[in-house]
Design a protein around this motif. Structure first.
Motif, PDB file in Angstrom:
ATOM      1  N   ASN A  84       0.828  -1.205   0.000  1.00 20.66           N
ATOM      2  CA  ASN A  84       0.000   0.000   0.000  1.00 20.66           C
ATOM      3  C   ASN A  84       0.862   1.256   0.000  1.00 20.66           C
ATOM      4  O   ASN A  84       0.569   2.220  -0.712  1.00 20.66           O
ATOM      5  N   LYS A  85       1.921   1.254   0.792  1.00 17.89           N
ATOM      6  CA  LYS A  85       2.814   2.414   0.856  1.00 17.89           C
ATOM      7  C   LYS A  85       3.383   2.730  -0.523  1.00 17.89           C
ATOM      8  O   LYS A  85       3.437   3.890  -0.942  1.00 17.89           O
ATOM      9  N   ARG A  86       3.829   1.653  -1.234  1.00 23.66           N
ATOM     10  CA  ARG A  86       4.435   1.859  -2.546  1.00 23.66           C
ATOM     11  C   ARG A  86       3.421   2.469  -3.514  1.00 23.66           C
ATOM     12  O   ARG A  86       3.729   3.408  -4.257  1.00 23.66           O
ATOM     13  N   ILE A  87       2.184   1.937  -3.484  1.00 23.59           N
ATOM     14  CA  ILE A  87       1.158   2.415  -4.419  1.00 23.59           C
ATOM     15  C   ILE A  87       0.797   3.863  -4.112  1.00 23.59           C
ATOM     16  O   ILE A  87       0.673   4.695  -5.014  1.00 23.59           O
ATOM     17  N   ILE A  88       0.656   4.184  -2.814  1.00 23.96           N
ATOM     18  CA  ILE A  88       0.310   5.558  -2.430  1.00 23.96           C
ATOM     19  C   ILE A  88       1.414   6.516  -2.847  1.00 23.96           C
ATOM     20  O   ILE A  88       1.154   7.607  -3.362  1.00 23.96           O
ATOM     21  N   LYS A  89       2.672   6.088  -2.663  1.00 23.92           N
ATOM     22  CA  LYS A  89       3.810   6.940  -3.024  1.00 23.92           C
ATOM     23  C   LYS A  89       3.806   7.218  -4.526  1.00 23.92           C
ATOM     24  O   LYS A  89       3.983   8.353  -4.958  1.00 23.92           O
ATOM     25  N   GLU A  90       3.577   6.139  -5.331  1.00 21.17           N
ATOM     26  CA  GLU A  90       3.556   6.304  -6.787  1.00 21.17           C
ATOM     27  C   GLU A  90       2.457   7.253  -7.220  1.00 21.17           C
ATOM     28  O   GLU A  90       2.692   8.151  -8.030  1.00 21.17           O
TER      29      GLU A  90
END
Ligand SMILES: [Zn+2]
Length: 142
Positions: A84-90
């Motif tokens: 989730n963190k990676r997707i939100i960051k992207e």
């Protein structure tokens, strides 16, 4: 002329550098709390039954050359939160860097200068001046 002591020291130095490294193959099964069977014992029992002492690979594959150690894996909560963190960051990076509107006249943008935003459903009512016909169009942005 060399003394006896220096020759001995040289011999010692070469001895230490030519040390043989042990060839160890590691078996690292991922650890799971829910597994109740003794994986280590089963694995080494398999080694013994598949590579008995009279087997030609026993010299390479035996209890002294194969070591077992559990490997740690992240739990489901860690996997999901990192994903989730990676997707939100992207997505937050995209929003800040890419422009949201490509209308020529920004003031007359029908979607408040957000016409390039993804997954926006919009509806337009169009009045045709010649036939006085009113049509509605529904669209979605990608
Ligand atoms: Zn626009």
């Amino acid at each position: 002329m060399r003394t006896k002591e220096t020759a001995n020291n040289e011999r010692k130095a070469t001895k230490t550098t030519n040390r043989r490294k042990r060839r160890i193959t590691w078996f690292n099964p991922p650890y799971s709390k829910s597994v109740s069977s003794n994986i280590g014992k089963k694995f080494f029992d398999l080694l013994n039954s598949c590579f008995p002492p009279n087997h030609k690979l026993h010299k390479i594959i035996n209890k002294n050359t194969i070591k077992l150690s559990y490997s740690c894996t992240p739990n489901i909560k860690q996997i999901i939160s990192s994903h989730n963190k990676r997707i939100i960051k992207e997505s937050s990076n995209k929003d800040s860097t890419t422009k949201l509107c490509n209308c020529r006249d920004k003031q007359s943008c029908p979607l408040q200068e957000k016409c390039l935003k993804k997954s926006t459903v919009y509806q337009a009512t169009v009045l045709e001046t010649n036939t006085k016909k009113i049509d509605t169009f529904i669209g979605i942005t990608f």
